[in-house]
Design a protein around this motif. Structure first.
Motif, mmCIF file in Angstrom:
data_model
loop_
_atom_site.group_PDB
_atom_site.id
_atom_site.type_symbol
_atom_site.label_atom_id
_atom_site.label_comp_id
_atom_site.label_asym_id
_atom_site.label_seq_id
_atom_site.Cartn_x
_atom_site.Cartn_y
_atom_site.Cartn_z
ATOM 1 N N ASN A 1 33.374 36.054 45.959
ATOM 2 C CA ASN A 1 33.898 35.277 45.345
ATOM 3 C C ASN A 1 35.253 34.953 46.535
ATOM 4 O O ASN A 1 35.914 36.237 46.068
ATOM 5 C CB ASN A 1 34.342 35.855 44.401
ATOM 6 C CG ASN A 1 35.488 34.942 43.100
ATOM 7 O OD1 ASN A 1 36.077 33.904 43.455
ATOM 8 N ND2 ASN A 1 35.989 35.694 42.377
ATOM 9 N N ASN B 1 37.857 33.465 45.598
ATOM 10 C CA ASN B 1 38.790 32.751 44.906
ATOM 11 C C ASN B 1 39.830 33.770 44.786
ATOM 12 O O ASN B 1 40.970 33.558 43.870
ATOM 13 C CB ASN B 1 38.259 31.240 43.624
ATOM 14 C CG ASN B 1 37.100 30.636 43.536
ATOM 15 O OD1 ASN B 1 38.235 30.003 44.840
ATOM 16 N ND2 ASN B 1 36.179 30.443 43.292
ATOM 17 N N LYS B 2 39.633 35.033 44.788
ATOM 18 C CA LYS B 2 40.868 36.345 44.691
ATOM 19 C C LYS B 2 41.868 35.735 45.339
ATOM 20 O O LYS B 2 41.848 34.827 46.524
ATOM 21 C CB LYS B 2 40.217 37.451 44.964
ATOM 22 C CG LYS B 2 38.261 37.806 44.148
ATOM 23 C CD LYS B 2 38.138 39.233 45.242
ATOM 24 C CE LYS B 2 36.962 39.018 43.645
ATOM 25 N NZ LYS B 2 36.388 40.765 45.037
ATOM 26 N N LYS B 3 42.713 36.796 44.475
ATOM 27 C CA LYS B 3 44.691 36.805 45.084
ATOM 28 C C LYS B 3 44.021 37.424 46.187
ATOM 29 O O LYS B 3 43.708 37.945 46.829
ATOM 30 C CB LYS B 3 45.306 37.075 44.425
ATOM 31 C CG LYS B 3 45.625 35.749 43.380
ATOM 32 C CD LYS B 3 46.473 36.617 42.446
ATOM 33 C CE LYS B 3 47.533 35.216 41.611
ATOM 34 N NZ LYS B 3 48.463 35.671 40.602
ATOM 35 N N ILE B 4 45.481 36.851 47.074
ATOM 36 C CA ILE B 4 44.884 37.999 48.797
ATOM 37 C C ILE B 4 44.564 39.953 48.533
ATOM 38 O O ILE B 4 43.869 40.267 49.238
ATOM 39 C CB ILE B 4 45.448 37.503 49.528
ATOM 40 C CG1 ILE B 4 45.630 38.469 51.171
ATOM 41 C CG2 ILE B 4 47.314 37.749 49.227
ATOM 42 C CD1 ILE B 4 46.841 37.935 52.307
ATOM 43 N N LYS B 5 45.954 39.906 47.663
ATOM 44 C CA LYS B 5 45.755 41.200 46.739
ATOM 45 C C LYS B 5 44.556 42.276 46.710
ATOM 46 O O LYS B 5 43.716 42.902 47.341
ATOM 47 C CB LYS B 5 46.988 41.364 46.334
ATOM 48 C CG LYS B 5 47.371 43.281 46.347
ATOM 49 C CD LYS B 5 48.600 43.348 44.937
ATOM 50 C CE LYS B 5 47.969 45.102 44.748
ATOM 51 N NZ LYS B 5 49.414 45.254 43.762
ATOM 52 N N ALA B 6 43.270 41.507 45.581
ATOM 53 C CA ALA B 6 42.590 41.527 45.197
ATOM 54 C C ALA B 6 40.931 41.539 46.616
ATOM 55 O O ALA B 6 40.462 42.993 46.087
ATOM 56 C CB ALA B 6 41.809 40.898 44.292
ATOM 57 N N PHE B 7 41.995 40.361 47.200
ATOM 58 C CA PHE B 7 40.240 41.116 47.844
ATOM 59 C C PHE B 7 40.547 41.870 48.925
ATOM 60 O O PHE B 7 39.284 42.247 49.631
ATOM 61 C CB PHE B 7 40.439 38.746 49.066
ATOM 62 C CG PHE B 7 39.438 38.926 49.747
ATOM 63 C CD1 PHE B 7 38.002 39.156 49.933
ATOM 64 C CD2 PHE B 7 40.178 39.732 51.695
ATOM 65 C CE1 PHE B 7 36.953 39.331 51.363
ATOM 66 C CE2 PHE B 7 39.188 39.272 52.475
ATOM 67 C CZ PHE B 7 37.809 39.213 51.947
ATOM 68 N N TYR C 1 36.493 34.973 53.369
ATOM 69 C CA TYR C 1 37.477 34.486 52.231
ATOM 70 C C TYR C 1 39.059 33.838 53.965
ATOM 71 O O TYR C 1 39.224 32.677 52.992
ATOM 72 C CB TYR C 1 37.689 35.120 52.164
ATOM 73 C CG TYR C 1 39.583 35.967 51.132
ATOM 74 C CD1 TYR C 1 38.805 35.712 50.070
ATOM 75 C CD2 TYR C 1 41.135 35.860 52.339
ATOM 76 C CE1 TYR C 1 40.277 35.614 49.021
ATOM 77 C CE2 TYR C 1 41.979 35.970 51.358
ATOM 78 C CZ TYR C 1 42.015 35.461 49.939
ATOM 79 O OH TYR C 1 43.244 35.399 48.787
ATOM 80 N N ARG D 1 40.515 29.696 52.465
ATOM 81 C CA ARG D 1 41.490 30.253 51.560
ATOM 82 C C ARG D 1 42.689 29.319 52.889
ATOM 83 O O ARG D 1 43.670 28.529 52.404
ATOM 84 C CB ARG D 1 42.431 31.523 51.988
ATOM 85 C CG ARG D 1 41.753 32.332 51.062
ATOM 86 C CD ARG D 1 41.776 31.738 49.921
ATOM 87 N NE ARG D 1 42.931 31.468 49.129
ATOM 88 C CZ ARG D 1 43.766 32.064 47.945
ATOM 89 N NH1 ARG D 1 42.858 32.203 46.739
ATOM 90 N NH2 ARG D 1 44.722 32.599 47.975
ATOM 91 N N ASN E 1 41.897 25.197 53.269
ATOM 92 C CA ASN E 1 42.213 24.786 51.656
ATOM 93 C C ASN E 1 42.023 23.562 51.183
ATOM 94 O O ASN E 1 41.845 22.407 50.570
ATOM 95 C CB ASN E 1 42.447 24.821 50.646
ATOM 96 C CG ASN E 1 44.184 25.363 50.411
ATOM 97 O OD1 ASN E 1 43.905 24.832 52.210
ATOM 98 N ND2 ASN E 1 44.752 26.343 50.050
#
Length: 316
Positions: free
Chosen positions: A55, A57-63, A128, A132, A135
């Motif tokens: 995925n 579409n995660k925010k960078i922190k979550a990724f 990612y 990103r 986009n």
């Protein structure tokens, strides 16, 4: 995705079991051609599934956190594997340990099954980063740029491009909006072209068109067999398939330990009894270690999860 795809958990279960079987040195040596066949598709299929489930579409922190919690167990287990290879009489023997060697194995050329996590981290990060940063571009353009980036990493000897292609295939399926089960049409008839392709040794290479076809046919055949399984068997297989990461991490310890009881199976020249016992031993051993990690509250620091071995549920 808000729910697990049961068919994918089933596939992951079969492929991780095949990984265990042919990491048993006795079986790999006894059935070299079968090992060559399995090595053509089992980790390739894992990479297709990984690319599909990834995925971006995660925010960078979550990724970053998701990548970190692959990196930490990877480094721990890869370092342990290299040290173990220097001490124990294994096939991938390390003759001289050093900090430089450990760093090289962790960053450039991992040993054992951990190459998969190394490749996965590089592919995930590339995917990612590319999607990103670009986009504003749509469709095939970003996919081509991702392919170029992964090819560049292969030229730097950080990964094998033949492996990256399978990850790219999973990404392509995901980005197309298609369901992966519809792409890999279930069919028992896939067995016949599969046998023909596997009969010729030159086809047993995941980096060739024949290797890609073999991977597709195996997935198609397995998906067709899934519908014939009883619910009880499905539950067991799906539980294993939903926890393949911990099996990948800890299985080398138990495949090495399995050598200790190999003489007990001298009566069975086929190795079938040894294989059955060893697969159960390895999986139970991996789950046992994971359970201990959970009970000792090591899991949050090792895999970023309060509990690494949750009960299986159709909800993700």
């Amino acid at each position: 995705m808000n729910s697990r795809v049961k068919e994918l958990d089933f596939l992951k279960c079969i492929f991780i079991i095949l990984m265990i079987i042919f990491h048993l040195v006795y079986i790999g040596d006894s059935y070299p051609y079968a090992k060559q066949v399995v090595y053509t598709f089992h980790m390739s299929a894992f990479l297709v599934i990984s690319g599909y489930l990834n995925n971006v579409n995660k925010k960078i922190k979550a990724f970053g956190q998701s990548l970190l919690w692959i990196f930490i167990p990877y480094v721990c287990m890869e370092t342990g594997y290299v040290i173990m290879s220097a001490i124990l009489p294994v096939r991938e023997k390390v003759t001289e340990l050093s900090a430089g060697l450990l760093l090289h194995k962790a960053i450039i050329a991992p040993m054992g099954p951990y190459w998969y996590l190394h490749t996965l981290m590089l592919c995930n990060a590339s995917y990612y980063l590319m999607y990103r940063m670009t986009n504003k571009w749509k469709g095939i353009t970003r996919f081509i740029l991702l392919g170029i980036l992964l090819y560049g990493l292969s030229e730097l000897k950080l990964l094998t491009f033949a492996n990256a292609i399978y990850f790219l295939a999973g990404v392509a399926i995901r980005q197309s909006g298609n369901n992966i089960i519809r792409i890999f049409q279930p069919s028992l008839l896939a067995l016949f072209p599969l046998i023909i392709l596997c009969y010729f040794p030159e086809n047993l290479n995941r980096g060739t068109l024949a290797g890609v076809t073999i991977t597709y046919l195996v997935i198609s055949l397995l998906l067709a067999t899934y519908t014939y399984l009883t619910e009880q068997i499905k539950r067991i297989l799906l539980y294993i398939g939903s926890n393949t990461l911990v099996i990948l991490l800890f299985s080398p310890v138990f495949t090495i330990l399995s050598k200790l009881y190999l003489p007990l199976f001298a009566f069975d020249a086929t190795g079938i009894c040894f294989t059955i016992v060893s697969v159960v031993f390895v999986i139970c051993g991996c789950f046992g270690v994971t359970y201990i990690f959970d009970r000792l509250h090591i899991s949050p620091y090792f895999l970023g999860k309060k509990q690494m071995l949750p009960p299986y549920s159709s909800a993700d």
